[in-house]
Design an enzyme around this catalytic site. Structure first.
Site, short mmCIF file in Angstrom:
data_model
loop_
_atom_site.label_atom_id
_atom_site.label_comp_id
_atom_site.label_asym_id
_atom_site.label_seq_id
_atom_site.Cartn_x
_atom_site.Cartn_y
_atom_site.Cartn_z
CE LYS A 52 -3.79 -2.43 2.26
NZ LYS A 52 -4.48 -2.83 3.49
CD GLN A 96 -3.45 -4.44 6.71
OE1 GLN A 96 -3.58 -3.40 6.07
NE2 GLN A 96 -3.88 -5.59 6.26
CG ASP A 119 -9.44 0.06 5.63
OD1 ASP A 119 -9.29 -0.48 4.51
OD2 ASP A 119 -8.63 -0.04 6.55
N1 GUN Z 1 -6.92 -6.73 6.70
C1 GUN Z 1 -7.36 -7.48 5.66
N2 GUN Z 1 -7.93 -6.72 4.72
C2 GUN Z 1 -7.87 -5.45 5.16
C3 GUN Z 1 -8.30 -4.20 4.62
O1 GUN Z 1 -8.88 -4.10 3.53
N3 GUN Z 1 -8.02 -3.11 5.39
C4 GUN Z 1 -7.41 -3.20 6.60
N4 GUN Z 1 -7.22 -2.09 7.27
N5 GUN Z 1 -7.01 -4.34 7.13
C5 GUN Z 1 -7.24 -5.45 6.40
#
Ligand code: GUN
Length: 280
Positions: A52, A96, A119
């Protein structure tokens, strides 16, 4: 081969975002900023967050990376989120998941300013998603819809069957499909006679996290199959769909890797740009 190329589609979306950022920078001198927060040493999470951050920089965004130790206290993480909420250079905040067990994830997600909730996991964002008024929808679900649109898959009036009811994928993708006038069925571990239900799907979305669980007897001839699973088996990434046996029956199918995964990050960038434009 009836493949949905998520890698190529995601690249096209990223390039369009990159061009828009260049224009915005020329006009305003400002660019979107994404703050990522990684707590602990989960290797898969570390890979996702690195990816990311890398794409953020490639697109000309500001990337603020916060890597915290496994034993970070909940109150310190809350303080960081509050600081990022106040920081004007930050358009979007991504914490995350999963977080270490001693931290209440809901509390952390609720602390994020909904305007920066790229998110789409904040209860306000989720509520807006239910009502069909979401500005920032969760990235994997909106990436799936984007892929279906790019490949001209008709959604309206189709029967979409979603396997999995997580807050991150199953529930939100079901809502997005519903808003597009699909007839939606959500299946889960207590669903009876699962193959009977999945065989009725025009669009089948597998988001359960169980390697190769969708077999050919569960899929209707000509169905569109979207595989959200990312499972590591003997060091290899495999999806929730038994690809080799399902692919001949599908009219379109996403591979793993190279399907849904790249779309998730592209939509995160899309949401960050949107949050930036809404706030400037
Ligand atoms: N863990 C697995 N998928 C995601 C996501 O799309 N965003 C976040 N913040 N954590 C995750």
């Amino acid at each position: 081969m009836p493949l949905i190329d998520g890698k190529k589609t995601a690249k096209e979306i990223r390039e369009a975002i990159g061009r828009e950022v260049t224009e915005l920078k020329a006009e305003t001198g400002n660019v979107p900023g994404l703050a990522t927060v990684l707590v602990g040493e989960d290797p898969a999470s570390a890979v996702y967050v690195r990816s990311k951050n890398k794409i953020c920089k490639e697109l000309g965004f500001i990337s603020l990376e916060h890597t915290l130790s496994e034993d970070t206290k909940e109150k310190d993480l809350l303080a960081l989120v509050n600081e990022l909420n106040q920081n004007e250079a930050v358009s979007g905040i991504l914490v995350q998941l999963p977080l270490p067990k001693h931290i209440d994830s809901i509390k952390i997600l609720e602390a994020i300013d909904p305007a920066k909730d790229v998110d789409g996991f904040h209860p306000v964002s989720m509520g807006r998603l239910v009502m069909g008024t979401a500005d920032l929808a969760p990235c994997t679900p909106s990436g799936i819809i984007k892929m279906l649109d790019r490949y001209k898959v008709e959604i309206e009036s189709k029967h979409a069957v979603v396997l999995g009811r997580s807050n991150i994928v199953g529930k939100p993708v079901a809502l997005l499909l519903l808003h597009r006038n699909a007839t939606v069925t959500i299946c889960h571990s207590r669903t009876q006679d699962l193959p009977k239900v999945t065989r009725e799907a025009d669009i089948l979305i597998a988001a359960v996290g169980r390697p190769n669980m969708v077999t050919k007897d569960m899929v209707k001839e000509g169905a569109v199959v979207i595989d959200v699973g990312i499972n590591r088996v003997d060091g290899k990434l495999v999806g929730d769909v038994a690809f080799d046996e399902v692919e001949p029956k599908a009219s379109l199918i996403t591979p793993v890797p190279g399907g849904v995964g790249p779309m998730t990050i592209a939509m995160l960038m899309h949401n960050t740009l949107k949050a930036f434009k809404a706030g400037s």
